[in-house]
Design a protein around this motif. Sequence first.
Motif, PDB file in Angstrom:
ATOM      1  N   LEU A 180      33.861  45.793  46.571  1.00 59.72           N
ATOM      2  CA  LEU A 180      34.865  46.574  47.280  1.00 59.72           C
ATOM      3  C   LEU A 180      34.395  46.816  48.695  1.00 59.72           C
ATOM      4  CD1 LEU A 180      35.821  49.268  44.647  1.00 59.72           C
ATOM      5  CD2 LEU A 180      36.747  46.995  45.000  1.00 59.72           C
ATOM      6  N   GLY A 181      35.296  46.662  49.649  1.00 64.51           N
ATOM      7  CA  GLY A 181      34.923  46.906  51.020  1.00 64.51           C
ATOM      8  C   GLY A 181      35.982  47.674  51.752  1.00 64.51           C
ATOM      9  N   ALA A 182      36.860  48.352  51.018  1.00 62.94           N
ATOM     10  CA  ALA A 182      37.971  49.046  51.657  1.00 62.94           C
ATOM     11  C   ALA A 182      37.957  50.505  51.269  1.00 62.94           C
ATOM     12  CB  ALA A 182      39.309  48.417  51.234  1.00 62.94           C
ATOM     13  N   PHE A 183      38.742  51.289  51.993  1.00 58.20           N
ATOM     14  CA  PHE A 183      38.901  52.705  51.714  1.00 58.20           C
ATOM     15  C   PHE A 183      40.370  52.965  51.446  1.00 58.20           C
ATOM     16  CE2 PHE A 183      35.621  52.016  54.829  1.00 58.20           C
ATOM     17  CZ  PHE A 183      34.531  52.634  54.256  1.00 58.20           C
ATOM     18  N   TYR A 184      40.667  54.059  50.698  1.00 50.48           N
ATOM     19  CA  TYR A 184      42.069  54.355  50.477  1.00 50.48           C
ATOM     20  C   TYR A 184      42.669  54.849  51.776  1.00 50.48           C
ATOM     21  CZ  TYR A 184      40.946  59.334  50.224  1.00 50.48           C
ATOM     22  OH  TYR A 184      40.541  60.604  50.514  1.00 50.48           O
ATOM     23  N   GLY A 185      43.955  54.653  51.889  1.00 54.05           N
ATOM     24  CA  GLY A 185      44.672  55.186  53.031  1.00 54.05           C
ATOM     25  C   GLY A 185      44.602  54.317  54.266  1.00 54.05           C
TER      26      GLY A 185
ATOM     27  N   PHE B  29      49.174  50.076  50.607  1.00 53.01           N
ATOM     28  CA  PHE B  29      49.112  49.005  49.636  1.00 53.01           C
ATOM     29  C   PHE B  29      49.996  47.853  50.082  1.00 53.01           C
ATOM     30  CE2 PHE B  29      46.795  50.761  46.164  1.00 53.01           C
ATOM     31  CZ  PHE B  29      47.030  52.107  46.160  1.00 53.01           C
ATOM     32  N   LYS B  30      49.509  46.629  49.911  1.00 51.62           N
ATOM     33  CA  LYS B  30      50.412  45.510  50.116  1.00 51.62           C
ATOM     34  C   LYS B  30      51.322  45.426  48.908  1.00 51.62           C
ATOM     35  CE  LYS B  30      47.439  41.958  48.035  1.00 51.62           C
ATOM     36  NZ  LYS B  30      46.725  40.699  48.258  1.00 51.62           N
TER      37      LYS B  30
ATOM     38  N   SER C 216      33.319  50.264  32.136  1.00 55.29           N
ATOM     39  CA  SER C 216      32.028  50.212  32.822  1.00 55.29           C
ATOM     40  C   SER C 216      31.859  48.970  33.694  1.00 55.29           C
ATOM     41  CB  SER C 216      30.887  50.272  31.794  1.00 55.29           C
ATOM     42  OG  SER C 216      30.935  49.155  30.913  1.00 55.29           O
ATOM     43  N   LYS C 217      32.762  48.000  33.556  1.00 53.72           N
ATOM     44  CA  LYS C 217      32.711  46.806  34.409  1.00 53.72           C
ATOM     45  C   LYS C 217      33.683  46.906  35.584  1.00 53.72           C
ATOM     46  CE  LYS C 217      31.262  43.749  30.650  1.00 53.72           C
ATOM     47  NZ  LYS C 217      31.579  42.522  29.857  1.00 53.72           N
ATOM     48  N   ALA C 218      34.472  47.983  35.616  1.00 57.17           N
ATOM     49  CA  ALA C 218      35.446  48.220  36.682  1.00 57.17           C
ATOM     50  C   ALA C 218      36.461  47.088  36.825  1.00 57.17           C
ATOM     51  CB  ALA C 218      34.730  48.473  38.016  1.00 57.17           C
ATOM     52  N   LYS C 219      36.727  46.379  35.739  1.00 60.23           N
ATOM     53  CA  LYS C 219      37.705  45.285  35.808  1.00 60.23           C
ATOM     54  C   LYS C 219      39.118  45.821  36.027  1.00 60.23           C
ATOM     55  CE  LYS C 219      39.224  41.066  33.498  1.00 60.23           C
ATOM     56  NZ  LYS C 219      40.666  41.329  33.642  1.00 60.23           N
ATOM     57  N   VAL C 220      39.392  47.034  35.546  1.00 63.54           N
ATOM     58  CA  VAL C 220      40.729  47.597  35.751  1.00 63.54           C
ATOM     59  C   VAL C 220      41.019  47.748  37.237  1.00 63.54           C
ATOM     60  CG1 VAL C 220      40.950  48.769  33.524  1.00 63.54           C
ATOM     61  CG2 VAL C 220      39.799  49.933  35.424  1.00 63.54           C
ATOM     62  N   PHE C 221      39.982  48.093  38.004  1.00 65.64           N
ATOM     63  CA  PHE C 221      40.159  48.200  39.451  1.00 65.64           C
ATOM     64  C   PHE C 221      40.487  46.835  40.039  1.00 65.64           C
ATOM     65  CE2 PHE C 221      39.161  48.234  43.867  1.00 65.64           C
ATOM     66  CZ  PHE C 221      39.445  49.513  44.321  1.00 65.64           C
TER      67      PHE C 221
ATOM     68  N   LYS D  36      43.732  45.703  41.997  1.00 59.78           N
ATOM     69  CA  LYS D  36      43.514  45.207  43.356  1.00 59.78           C
ATOM     70  C   LYS D  36      44.169  43.844  43.542  1.00 59.78           C
ATOM     71  CE  LYS D  36      39.831  44.084  46.648  1.00 59.78           C
ATOM     72  NZ  LYS D  36      38.360  43.900  46.811  1.00 59.78           N
ATOM     73  N   SER D  37      44.128  43.016  42.506  1.00 55.48           N
ATOM     74  CA  SER D  37      44.664  41.658  42.603  1.00 55.48           C
ATOM     75  C   SER D  37      46.173  41.635  42.811  1.00 55.48           C
ATOM     76  CB  SER D  37      44.314  40.855  41.342  1.00 55.48           C
ATOM     77  OG  SER D  37      45.049  41.314  40.213  1.00 55.48           O
ATOM     78  N   ILE D  38      46.856  42.730  42.450  1.00 57.91           N
ATOM     79  CA  ILE D  38      48.303  42.807  42.684  1.00 57.91           C
ATOM     80  C   ILE D  38      48.636  43.799  43.795  1.00 57.91           C
ATOM     81  CG2 ILE D  38      48.933  42.054  40.351  1.00 57.91           C
ATOM     82  CD1 ILE D  38      49.484  45.050  39.707  1.00 57.91           C
ATOM     83  N   GLY D  39      47.612  44.176  44.559  1.00 57.27           N
ATOM     84  CA  GLY D  39      47.828  45.035  45.717  1.00 57.27           C
ATOM     85  C   GLY D  39      48.019  46.498  45.404  1.00 57.27           C
TER      86      GLY D  39
END
Length: 222
Positions: free
Chosen positions: A27-32, A36-37, A163-168, A172-175
């Motif tokens: 991850l290299g982004a911040f919210y806000g 969201f695309k 614990s693998k943060a795959k949900v994130f 993220k993959s759908i913006g």
Amino acid sequence: MSPPRPATRRRIPIAIGAVAAAGVVGLGAFYGLGGFKRGAGGDPICSGAVELARKIAPLAHGEVAALTMATTPLRLPDLAFEDAEGKPRKLSDWRGKTVLVNLWATWCVPCRKEMPALDSLQAKLGGKDFEVVAVNIDTRDPEKPKNFLKEANLTRLGYFADSKAKVFQDLKSIGKALGMPTSVLVDGQGCEIANLAGPAEWASDDAIKLIKAAMQPMKAGS
């Protein structure tokens, strides 16, 4: 990069520097930042969610003014995670309910500050028509988030974790996830109604009114 979206009135401080996405690999982004695309979407079964989003959009003000309402029919991936006993769960387990999916982590300061409001929201509206599904994505010590909830006396929320943060990464993959915390309001068919980058006062009158309006189709069909 697009300029930050204008600040909105909230009781929870938004400290962008505190949500550096270093806590999740890649991850290299911040919210806000830039919002969201929009997802490519287009699932016709989700057209009703877009119409619902249009109807309740006037309620997205005050404490939930930062909500982005769905404009494209989009069914979320069937997010997979585990419950407190380590049993596998999926977003589809809540089909038929309006769901507020929230991703949080103990390393995310705004996430920790937001959790009491989510716990209170679950206490006020949780039931056969609505559920807060807050998924922890700490990738280390699995006891840390459990201890945080226990020490803060946040007992109404069910405990879910990935614990693998795959949900994130799936969102993220759908913006729908660029930083932490992130929330998506989902209808009973798994379709996006709205999303929010950053924290909100989810137990506020503004949030309660909007979510109750989003639940109306569920109640009408029950």
